[in-house]
Design a protein around this motif. Sequence first.
Motif, PDB file in Angstrom:
ATOM      1  N   ASP A 220       0.868  -1.173   0.000  1.00  0.00           N
ATOM      2  CA  ASP A 220       0.000   0.000   0.000  1.00  0.00           C
ATOM      3  C   ASP A 220       0.907   1.225   0.000  1.00  0.00           C
ATOM      4  O   ASP A 220       1.609   1.447   0.989  1.00  0.00           O
ATOM      5  CB  ASP A 220      -0.894  -0.012   1.240  1.00  0.00           C
ATOM      6  CG  ASP A 220      -1.910   1.131   1.240  1.00  0.00           C
ATOM      7  OD1 ASP A 220      -2.055   1.787   0.193  1.00  0.00           O
ATOM      8  OD2 ASP A 220      -2.531   1.370   2.291  1.00  0.00           O
ATOM      9  N   PRO A 221       0.960   1.960  -1.116  1.00  0.00           N
ATOM     10  CA  PRO A 221       0.113   1.879  -2.314  1.00  0.00           C
ATOM     11  C   PRO A 221       0.453   0.670  -3.178  1.00  0.00           C
ATOM     12  O   PRO A 221       1.501   0.045  -3.013  1.00  0.00           O
ATOM     13  CB  PRO A 221       0.446   3.181  -3.038  1.00  0.00           C
ATOM     14  CG  PRO A 221       1.862   3.463  -2.645  1.00  0.00           C
ATOM     15  CD  PRO A 221       1.956   3.043  -1.198  1.00  0.00           C
ATOM     16  N   TRP A 223       0.327  -0.058  -7.293  1.00  0.00           N
ATOM     17  CA  TRP A 223       0.081   0.327  -8.685  1.00  0.00           C
ATOM     18  C   TRP A 223       0.105  -0.908  -9.579  1.00  0.00           C
ATOM     19  O   TRP A 223       0.920  -1.810  -9.384  1.00  0.00           O
ATOM     20  CB  TRP A 223       1.156   1.302  -9.162  1.00  0.00           C
ATOM     21  CG  TRP A 223       1.175   2.612  -8.433  1.00  0.00           C
ATOM     22  CD1 TRP A 223       1.915   2.927  -7.335  1.00  0.00           C
ATOM     23  CD2 TRP A 223       0.406   3.775  -8.759  1.00  0.00           C
ATOM     24  NE1 TRP A 223       1.658   4.214  -6.945  1.00  0.00           N
ATOM     25  CE2 TRP A 223       0.731   4.766  -7.805  1.00  0.00           C
ATOM     26  CE3 TRP A 223      -0.521   4.089  -9.755  1.00  0.00           C
ATOM     27  CZ2 TRP A 223       0.167   6.040  -7.812  1.00  0.00           C
ATOM     28  CZ3 TRP A 223      -1.085   5.350  -9.768  1.00  0.00           C
ATOM     29  CH2 TRP A 223      -0.745   6.312  -8.823  1.00  0.00           C
ATOM     30  N   HIS A 247       4.655  -2.853  -4.485  1.00  0.00           N
ATOM     31  CA  HIS A 247       3.967  -1.581  -4.700  1.00  0.00           C
ATOM     32  C   HIS A 247       3.739  -1.218  -6.160  1.00  0.00           C
ATOM     33  O   HIS A 247       2.957  -0.303  -6.438  1.00  0.00           O
ATOM     34  CB  HIS A 247       4.751  -0.446  -4.032  1.00  0.00           C
ATOM     35  CG  HIS A 247       4.900  -0.606  -2.553  1.00  0.00           C
ATOM     36  ND1 HIS A 247       3.856  -0.389  -1.673  1.00  0.00           N
ATOM     37  CD2 HIS A 247       5.953  -0.976  -1.796  1.00  0.00           C
ATOM     38  CE1 HIS A 247       4.276  -0.609  -0.435  1.00  0.00           C
ATOM     39  NE2 HIS A 247       5.534  -0.981  -0.480  1.00  0.00           N
ATOM     40  N   ARG A 250       4.492   4.057  -9.606  1.00  0.00           N
ATOM     41  CA  ARG A 250       3.764   5.229 -10.094  1.00  0.00           C
ATOM     42  C   ARG A 250       4.384   5.666 -11.419  1.00  0.00           C
ATOM     43  O   ARG A 250       5.578   5.918 -11.514  1.00  0.00           O
ATOM     44  CB  ARG A 250       3.859   6.355  -9.071  1.00  0.00           C
ATOM     45  CG  ARG A 250       3.208   7.662  -9.472  1.00  0.00           C
ATOM     46  CD  ARG A 250       3.512   8.710  -8.428  1.00  0.00           C
ATOM     47  NE  ARG A 250       2.843   9.964  -8.683  1.00  0.00           N
ATOM     48  CZ  ARG A 250       3.311  10.927  -9.468  1.00  0.00           C
ATOM     49  NH1 ARG A 250       4.472  10.757 -10.100  1.00  0.00           N
ATOM     50  NH2 ARG A 250       2.633  12.047  -9.625  1.00  0.00           N
ATOM     51  N   ARG A 294      -6.498  -4.186  -2.487  1.00  0.00           N
ATOM     52  CA  ARG A 294      -5.335  -3.359  -2.815  1.00  0.00           C
ATOM     53  C   ARG A 294      -4.938  -3.537  -4.275  1.00  0.00           C
ATOM     54  O   ARG A 294      -3.768  -3.535  -4.624  1.00  0.00           O
ATOM     55  CB  ARG A 294      -4.158  -3.675  -1.879  1.00  0.00           C
ATOM     56  CG  ARG A 294      -4.409  -3.250  -0.438  1.00  0.00           C
ATOM     57  CD  ARG A 294      -3.212  -3.529   0.451  1.00  0.00           C
ATOM     58  NE  ARG A 294      -3.470  -3.141   1.836  1.00  0.00           N
ATOM     59  CZ  ARG A 294      -2.658  -3.407   2.862  1.00  0.00           C
ATOM     60  NH1 ARG A 294      -1.536  -4.077   2.649  1.00  0.00           N
ATOM     61  NH2 ARG A 294      -2.970  -3.015   4.082  1.00  0.00           N
ATOM     62  N   GLU A 402      -4.101   8.717  -6.883  1.00  0.00           N
ATOM     63  CA  GLU A 402      -2.918   8.484  -6.062  1.00  0.00           C
ATOM     64  C   GLU A 402      -3.202   8.637  -4.575  1.00  0.00           C
ATOM     65  O   GLU A 402      -2.546   8.006  -3.740  1.00  0.00           O
ATOM     66  CB  GLU A 402      -1.814   9.450  -6.479  1.00  0.00           C
ATOM     67  CG  GLU A 402      -0.489   9.204  -5.811  1.00  0.00           C
ATOM     68  CD  GLU A 402       0.626  10.037  -6.410  1.00  0.00           C
ATOM     69  OE1 GLU A 402       1.781   9.862  -5.976  1.00  0.00           O
ATOM     70  OE2 GLU A 402       0.350  10.858  -7.314  1.00  0.00           O
ATOM     71  N   ALA A 403      -4.174   9.464  -4.216  1.00  0.00           N
ATOM     72  CA  ALA A 403      -4.490   9.687  -2.803  1.00  0.00           C
ATOM     73  C   ALA A 403      -5.930  10.168  -2.674  1.00  0.00           C
ATOM     74  O   ALA A 403      -6.423  10.922  -3.517  1.00  0.00           O
ATOM     75  CB  ALA A 403      -3.535  10.702  -2.188  1.00  0.00           C
ATOM     76  N   THR A 421      -4.530   5.557  -0.411  1.00  0.00           N
ATOM     77  CA  THR A 421      -3.605   5.842  -1.508  1.00  0.00           C
ATOM     78  C   THR A 421      -4.239   5.424  -2.839  1.00  0.00           C
ATOM     79  O   THR A 421      -5.220   6.000  -3.255  1.00  0.00           O
ATOM     80  CB  THR A 421      -2.256   5.139  -1.261  1.00  0.00           C
ATOM     81  OG1 THR A 421      -2.463   3.715  -1.137  1.00  0.00           O
ATOM     82  CG2 THR A 421      -1.600   5.650   0.012  1.00  0.00           C
ATOM     83  N   THR A 422      -3.675   4.422  -3.481  1.00  0.00           N
ATOM     84  CA  THR A 422      -4.119   4.043  -4.816  1.00  0.00           C
ATOM     85  C   THR A 422      -5.467   3.321  -4.785  1.00  0.00           C
ATOM     86  O   THR A 422      -5.875   2.748  -3.774  1.00  0.00           O
ATOM     87  CB  THR A 422      -3.068   3.128  -5.460  1.00  0.00           C
ATOM     88  OG1 THR A 422      -2.707   2.102  -4.521  1.00  0.00           O
ATOM     89  CG2 THR A 422      -1.821   3.917  -5.824  1.00  0.00           C
ATOM     90  N   ARG A 427     -10.408  -0.834  -4.445  1.00  0.00           N
ATOM     91  CA  ARG A 427      -9.846  -0.461  -3.154  1.00  0.00           C
ATOM     92  C   ARG A 427     -10.879  -0.764  -2.086  1.00  0.00           C
ATOM     93  O   ARG A 427     -12.036  -0.335  -2.180  1.00  0.00           O
ATOM     94  CB  ARG A 427      -9.512   1.028  -3.123  1.00  0.00           C
ATOM     95  CG  ARG A 427      -8.951   1.510  -1.787  1.00  0.00           C
ATOM     96  CD  ARG A 427      -7.539   1.014  -1.599  1.00  0.00           C
ATOM     97  NE  ARG A 427      -6.964   1.391  -0.319  1.00  0.00           N
ATOM     98  CZ  ARG A 427      -5.665   1.586  -0.107  1.00  0.00           C
ATOM     99  NH1 ARG A 427      -4.813   1.446  -1.112  1.00  0.00           N
ATOM    100  NH2 ARG A 427      -5.215   1.901   1.076  1.00  0.00           N
TER     101      ARG A 427
END
Length: 680
Positions: A220-221, A223, A247, A250, A294, A402-403, A421-422, A427
Amino acid sequence: MTNDISTPTPLPPTPSPAQKAWQEMELTMFVHFTVNTYTDREWGMGAEDPKIFNPVRLDARQWVAAAKAAGFKLMILTAKHHDGFCLWPSRQTEHSVKNSPWRGGNGDVVREFTDACREFGMRAGLYLSPWDRHEKTYGDSPRYNDYYCAQLTELLTDYGPLAEIWFDGACGEGSNGRKQEYDWPRIWGLVRKHQPEAMIFSDAGPDVRWIGNEEGIAGDPCWATFDPHGVPKPGASGNDILALLQHGQRGGSVWRPGESDVSIRPGWFWHQHENKNIKTVDHLLDLYFKSVGRNTVFLVNVPPNRDGLFSEEDVKRLHEFRVALDKLFETDLAAGCRARADNVRANSDRFGAERALDGNPETYWATDDDISCATLEIDLGRAVQFNVLSLQEPIALGQRIEAFRLEAWKNGKWVQVLNGTTVGHRRLERFQSVTTDRIRLVIEKALACPALQTVSVYHDADYQPLPAPEVNRETYTLPEVSVPRVASAGGDSARVDWENGVCLTPWLAITGHATERNVSSRILHDGEWLYIELAERCETSLLVSDLPEFWNNDHWELFLADTRDGKRYTQIGVDVFGKLKCLRWGEPHNPIHESWTPAVRVISTREDDCWRVRVALPLAEVLPSGLLPKNRTVFANFGRLTSLACRPYEWLGVHHLAWCPTFRRGFVDIAKSLGSLALE
């Protein structure tokens, strides 16, 4: 404002249609089955007699029916594991089912598995271990690559459409003493040629990536975008690689979503002694939130037993898991509610706020192109109680958010419930129950104009959140302890006056939570030896000591270093019988470890209510430098790891204790969690 009624421009990279469909499955199942099932091992040696393989009641339809009823969409069978035994009558070797008594030597597990999958509308996948401890050409890289590719071609061409081909980087030395070098471009090319729609899984993708652990937990995050150069090949190691797998990246240049794998049992293969140690429903739900929730797919292993069936205990747990999921997500409290946003793309109903609440996967709320922060407010119509949030992006447009944060209207003002986050495909968040009639989702940061396909809230009446950590990494100060010196005992801990030892306190869960477990420790030295006593008051009859893998049993761990630079440290494990497992760790970007046998001395004693170990460590031997400590300072951490088979302390991260918490689920970032021992 840009009043453009067109669809938002996709943010590259984006998933292929096959990748998107794969992510939407959410639940997939691994099926580990081979001669290990009959030898009670996790990794076979390659010398097993095929005649031990005889699943007299094998019924692949039972496997698939149980998986389908539990909501799984794809199943992956271990066609060959590291032992080299083939579950199909491979034309490349005699080490297969054709030389077993099962079905009179005419059986084919892969055939029965793929046929059952097609019958039940289940997608099928296969795992073919690259490591083969039986094959004589292993280690002669060109010859073994030919052998492996011939086996892979059999699987790709003889069993109909396959949805996923699963590879790992398992690698060893052949009988010639040479390490095998796999021809991954050739291997992946065969899959592309014969099964072009299949997802290829490995540490290095290219379609789907490993999440970096076998605990079912994504970072977490997280991608789905990825740097393809960050993991050069399956099996590559290093802290940077593990972080990338966990993760993603990004702004990464390729779309490579994660698959989070875990077994429903402590081991990957069936072991009778694990029948009472199936993961609980709460545990599986927790992993679901930390995998599917996630932005990854949750891959759960269920191993057939020696009869060739899923055990009743496992089938029952799968059913209970499905019931719990259906109950949890039965009522979306935000569905069909009124909503408004501070920005709607071109002020068009096509992209209006309520599109995120209509339950249609083809619609979504979106903003104008020049917007990267936005707010969506939902009127729930009445005061409702909820503790689960579900968000989904339309990932065909790429991963953008992103947030974010969630707020609730309380006492005339907006109060923050959580931040996240992502998002990606999905989510999920669970939190303390909130009662309100209005919520607000704030997109705080996005890589392109935000778009949300789904905003849902639910109430999980059975959820009991973990207590908040008593400490956190930002406020925690690593302890500094003065270690008293005693008369020389020559490494004999029985001669040491333990009453003069200094106590190491407090002990916490490695996540930083407090613990009610009664763990104590004392430490002293005589100039050449460091003496450590580690004890726990517990029901010693529950201690697990018979699992094949050392680290899966109850044990203590000791980490020692000359400095906190993280470049080198030693790790020493002590099990219930006082048996040692000693590793040296090298550079953090290439943490290759080697076993060695230092002159460590251990006394392990068990009474009815206490397990105590006393460890004598020769300092000049166990420190990475091989020298007595400079400035008379040693950096160390100590841990008590509860067996994954026993789990008397159910919540993940809380059943492992440490003198210095790592604030992660495992002993990672070792250099950041070493206390200081000043030797008097």
